[in-house]
Design a protein around this motif. Structure first.
Motif, PDB file in Angstrom:
ATOM      1  N   ILE A  53       0.873  -1.172   0.000  1.00 56.42           N
ATOM      2  CA  ILE A  53       0.000   0.000   0.000  1.00 56.42           C
ATOM      3  C   ILE A  53       0.909   1.220   0.000  1.00 56.42           C
ATOM      4  O   ILE A  53       2.052   1.153   0.473  1.00 56.42           O
ATOM      5  N   TYR A  54       0.394   2.327  -0.515  1.00 52.64           N
ATOM      6  CA  TYR A  54       1.247   3.514  -0.612  1.00 52.64           C
ATOM      7  C   TYR A  54       0.404   4.773  -0.718  1.00 52.64           C
ATOM      8  O   TYR A  54      -0.796   4.721  -1.002  1.00 52.64           O
ATOM      9  N   ALA A  55       1.057   5.901  -0.490  1.00 51.82           N
ATOM     10  CA  ALA A  55       0.466   7.221  -0.693  1.00 51.82           C
ATOM     11  C   ALA A  55       1.468   8.051  -1.483  1.00 51.82           C
ATOM     12  O   ALA A  55       2.692   7.835  -1.388  1.00 51.82           O
ATOM     13  N   LEU A  56       0.946   8.993  -2.269  1.00 56.25           N
ATOM     14  CA  LEU A  56       1.781   9.849  -3.123  1.00 56.25           C
ATOM     15  C   LEU A  56       1.835  11.257  -2.541  1.00 56.25           C
ATOM     16  O   LEU A  56       0.823  11.786  -2.078  1.00 56.25           O
ATOM     17  N   PHE A  57       3.038  11.864  -2.609  1.00 56.67           N
ATOM     18  CA  PHE A  57       3.263  13.185  -2.038  1.00 56.67           C
ATOM     19  C   PHE A  57       4.081  14.048  -2.991  1.00 56.67           C
ATOM     20  O   PHE A  57       4.905  13.530  -3.752  1.00 56.67           O
ATOM     21  N   PRO A  58       3.891  15.362  -2.905  1.00 48.56           N
ATOM     22  CA  PRO A  58       4.826  16.237  -3.604  1.00 48.56           C
ATOM     23  C   PRO A  58       6.190  16.104  -2.939  1.00 48.56           C
ATOM     24  O   PRO A  58       6.279  15.681  -1.774  1.00 48.56           O
ATOM     25  N   PRO A  59       7.255  16.444  -3.629  1.00 44.27           N
ATOM     26  CA  PRO A  59       8.583  16.320  -3.008  1.00 44.27           C
ATOM     27  C   PRO A  59       8.661  17.160  -1.729  1.00 44.27           C
ATOM     28  O   PRO A  59       8.114  18.247  -1.665  1.00 44.27           O
ATOM     29  N   PHE A  60       9.322  16.608  -0.722  1.00 47.85           N
ATOM     30  CA  PHE A  60       9.433  17.315   0.550  1.00 47.85           C
ATOM     31  C   PHE A  60      10.869  17.470   1.015  1.00 47.85           C
ATOM     32  O   PHE A  60      11.135  18.176   1.977  1.00 47.85           O
ATOM     33  N   ALA A  61      11.817  16.838   0.361  1.00 44.27           N
ATOM     34  CA  ALA A  61      13.224  16.962   0.743  1.00 44.27           C
ATOM     35  C   ALA A  61      13.870  18.089  -0.067  1.00 44.27           C
ATOM     36  O   ALA A  61      13.477  18.319  -1.212  1.00 44.27           O
ATOM     37  N   PRO A  62      14.849  18.769   0.511  1.00 46.68           N
ATOM     38  CA  PRO A  62      15.545  19.811  -0.247  1.00 46.68           C
ATOM     39  C   PRO A  62      16.167  19.248  -1.533  1.00 46.68           C
ATOM     40  O   PRO A  62      16.226  19.924  -2.546  1.00 46.68           O
ATOM     41  N   GLU A  63      16.593  17.991  -1.448  1.00 40.36           N
ATOM     42  CA  GLU A  63      17.155  17.277  -2.593  1.00 40.36           C
ATOM     43  C   GLU A  63      16.739  15.818  -2.458  1.00 40.36           C
ATOM     44  O   GLU A  63      16.756  15.273  -1.355  1.00 40.36           O
ATOM     45  N   GLU A  64      16.336  15.182  -3.564  1.00 42.63           N
ATOM     46  CA  GLU A  64      15.894  13.788  -3.478  1.00 42.63           C
ATOM     47  C   GLU A  64      17.032  12.893  -2.975  1.00 42.63           C
ATOM     48  O   GLU A  64      18.170  13.046  -3.403  1.00 42.63           O
ATOM     49  N   PRO A  65      16.711  11.964  -2.070  1.00 41.08           N
ATOM     50  CA  PRO A  65      17.744  11.080  -1.523  1.00 41.08           C
ATOM     51  C   PRO A  65      18.360  10.198  -2.614  1.00 41.08           C
ATOM     52  O   PRO A  65      17.697   9.850  -3.593  1.00 41.08           O
ATOM     53  N   PRO A  66      19.622   9.813  -2.396  1.00 37.88           N
ATOM     54  CA  PRO A  66      20.248   8.857  -3.311  1.00 37.88           C
ATOM     55  C   PRO A  66      19.640   7.471  -3.075  1.00 37.88           C
ATOM     56  O   PRO A  66      18.960   7.251  -2.078  1.00 37.88           O
ATOM     57  N   LEU A  67      19.900   6.561  -3.962  1.00 34.87           N
ATOM     58  CA  LEU A  67      19.371   5.200  -3.835  1.00 34.87           C
ATOM     59  C   LEU A  67      20.197   4.443  -2.790  1.00 34.87           C
ATOM     60  O   LEU A  67      21.095   3.675  -3.115  1.00 34.87           O
ATOM     61  N   GLU A  68      19.881   4.696  -1.510  1.00 34.53           N
ATOM     62  CA  GLU A  68      20.580   4.041  -0.407  1.00 34.53           C
ATOM     63  C   GLU A  68      19.722   2.892   0.119  1.00 34.53           C
ATOM     64  O   GLU A  68      18.506   2.985   0.109  1.00 34.53           O
ATOM     65  N   CYS A 145      -4.804  -4.221   5.325  1.00 33.92           N
ATOM     66  CA  CYS A 145      -4.340  -4.073   3.936  1.00 33.92           C
ATOM     67  C   CYS A 145      -5.038  -5.082   3.026  1.00 33.92           C
ATOM     68  O   CYS A 145      -5.407  -4.760   1.896  1.00 33.92           O
ATOM     69  N   ASN A 146      -5.206  -6.308   3.501  1.00 30.25           N
ATOM     70  CA  ASN A 146      -5.943  -7.308   2.719  1.00 30.25           C
ATOM     71  C   ASN A 146      -7.391  -6.884   2.524  1.00 30.25           C
ATOM     72  O   ASN A 146      -7.960  -7.065   1.449  1.00 30.25           O
ATOM     73  N   ASP A 147      -7.992  -6.304   3.551  1.00 29.73           N
ATOM     74  CA  ASP A 147      -9.354  -5.789   3.425  1.00 29.73           C
ATOM     75  C   ASP A 147      -9.404  -4.648   2.418  1.00 29.73           C
ATOM     76  O   ASP A 147     -10.333  -4.563   1.616  1.00 29.73           O
ATOM     77  N   LEU A 148      -8.390  -3.797   2.452  1.00 30.19           N
ATOM     78  CA  LEU A 148      -8.304  -2.689   1.495  1.00 30.19           C
ATOM     79  C   LEU A 148      -8.259  -3.235   0.070  1.00 30.19           C
ATOM     80  O   LEU A 148      -8.900  -2.712  -0.834  1.00 30.19           O
ATOM     81  N   TRP A 149      -7.500  -4.313  -0.135  1.00 28.37           N
ATOM     82  CA  TRP A 149      -7.394  -4.947  -1.449  1.00 28.37           C
ATOM     83  C   TRP A 149      -8.757  -5.487  -1.902  1.00 28.37           C
ATOM     84  O   TRP A 149      -9.172  -5.298  -3.026  1.00 28.37           O
ATOM     85  N   ARG A 150      -9.475  -6.150  -0.993  1.00 27.59           N
ATOM     86  CA  ARG A 150     -10.757  -6.765  -1.351  1.00 27.59           C
ATOM     87  C   ARG A 150     -11.892  -5.742  -1.407  1.00 27.59           C
ATOM     88  O   ARG A 150     -12.718  -5.773  -2.311  1.00 27.59           O
ATOM     89  N   ALA A 151     -11.974  -4.848  -0.436  1.00 28.93           N
ATOM     90  CA  ALA A 151     -13.118  -3.943  -0.318  1.00 28.93           C
ATOM     91  C   ALA A 151     -12.903  -2.601  -1.002  1.00 28.93           C
ATOM     92  O   ALA A 151     -13.876  -1.890  -1.263  1.00 28.93           O
ATOM     93  N   GLY A 152     -11.653  -2.247  -1.253  1.00 30.23           N
ATOM     94  CA  GLY A 152     -11.364  -0.978  -1.918  1.00 30.23           C
ATOM     95  C   GLY A 152     -10.762   0.050  -0.995  1.00 30.23           C
ATOM     96  O   GLY A 152     -10.941  -0.006   0.228  1.00 30.23           O
ATOM     97  N   ALA A 153     -10.085   0.998  -1.598  1.00 27.63           N
ATOM     98  CA  ALA A 153      -9.354   2.016  -0.857  1.00 27.63           C
ATOM     99  C   ALA A 153     -10.101   3.331  -0.762  1.00 27.63           C
ATOM    100  O   ALA A 153      -9.637   4.256  -0.100  1.00 27.63           O
ATOM    101  N   GLN A 154     -11.245   3.428  -1.402  1.00 25.70           N
ATOM    102  CA  GLN A 154     -11.986   4.692  -1.447  1.00 25.70           C
ATOM    103  C   GLN A 154     -12.214   5.256  -0.049  1.00 25.70           C
ATOM    104  O   GLN A 154     -12.737   4.572   0.823  1.00 25.70           O
ATOM    105  N   GLY A 155     -11.791   6.500   0.160  1.00 26.82           N
ATOM    106  CA  GLY A 155     -11.998   7.168   1.434  1.00 26.82           C
ATOM    107  C   GLY A 155     -10.986   6.826   2.515  1.00 26.82           C
ATOM    108  O   GLY A 155     -11.064   7.346   3.620  1.00 26.82           O
ATOM    109  N   GLU A 156     -10.025   5.967   2.226  1.00 29.36           N
ATOM    110  CA  GLU A 156      -9.019   5.569   3.212  1.00 29.36           C
ATOM    111  C   GLU A 156      -7.759   6.408   3.039  1.00 29.36           C
ATOM    112  O   GLU A 156      -7.407   6.799   1.930  1.00 29.36           O
TER     113      GLU A 156
END
Length: 164
Positions: A53-68, A145-156
């Motif tokens: 599961i995930y959420a999307l955000f505008p960038p918040f770091a002064p510089e994007e982190p390296p692939l660590e 999360c399994n319930d979210l998959w089966r029932a949907g994410a709307q409003g969560e």
């Protein structure tokens, strides 16, 4: 540095878990996330990566982190950080109600079960930065999360906030 902890929550379902930041393995990413907390937004369930599961955000770091501390095979409880451009997420196959913004998009994800593989049919391998690990409450969160998959994410919503 003492261990730092955050709460990961699904508000509508009323579930919370505790995660430890992996400051020793992903210090730049942990600092960026910690400094931006609290964060929250509409939750999505992955189509390609399986148990994510995930959420999307505008960038918040002064510089994007390296692939660590990268992975393409996250395990249960991993918190991952991804950076995308709006065009990478712009096809209708992703299922967003509106086309994501242009520019950089930060994806903060939780993997709740095993057998995940970070490959996308449009772009190929998608390594993520593992910046945290759930240390308490993963079983209850995984059930939600399994319930979210089966029932949907709307409003969560998926949120991340500091714990003292």
């Amino acid at each position: 540095m003492a261990d730092r902890y955050i709460e990961v929550a699904l508000a509508k379902r009323g579930v919370r878990a505790t995660a430890r930041l992996l400051d020793d393995k992903a210090p730049v990413t942990c600092a960026a996330v910690w400094d931006a907390l609290p964060l929250g937004g509409d939750v999505y369930h992955a189509k390609y990566a399986r148990n994510e599961i995930y959420a999307l955000f505008p960038p918040f770091a002064p510089e994007e982190p390296p692939l660590e501390n990268p992975t393409i095979t996250p395990i249960p409880g991993d918190l991952c950080y991804f950076t995308f451009t709006g065009t990478e997420l712009g096809t209708s196959s992703y299922g967003y109600d509106a086309r994501p913004q242009s520019g950089t998009i930060v994806d903060l994800a939780l993997f709740y079960e095993r057998n995940n593989l970070l490959i996308n049919g449009d772009v190929g391998w998608v390594p993520g930065i593992v910046w945290g690990q759930v240390v308490d409450g993963l079983d209850v969160l995984a059930e939600a999360c399994n319930d979210l998959w089966r029932a949907g994410a709307q409003g969560e919503t998926l949120s991340f906030r500091r714990q003292p």
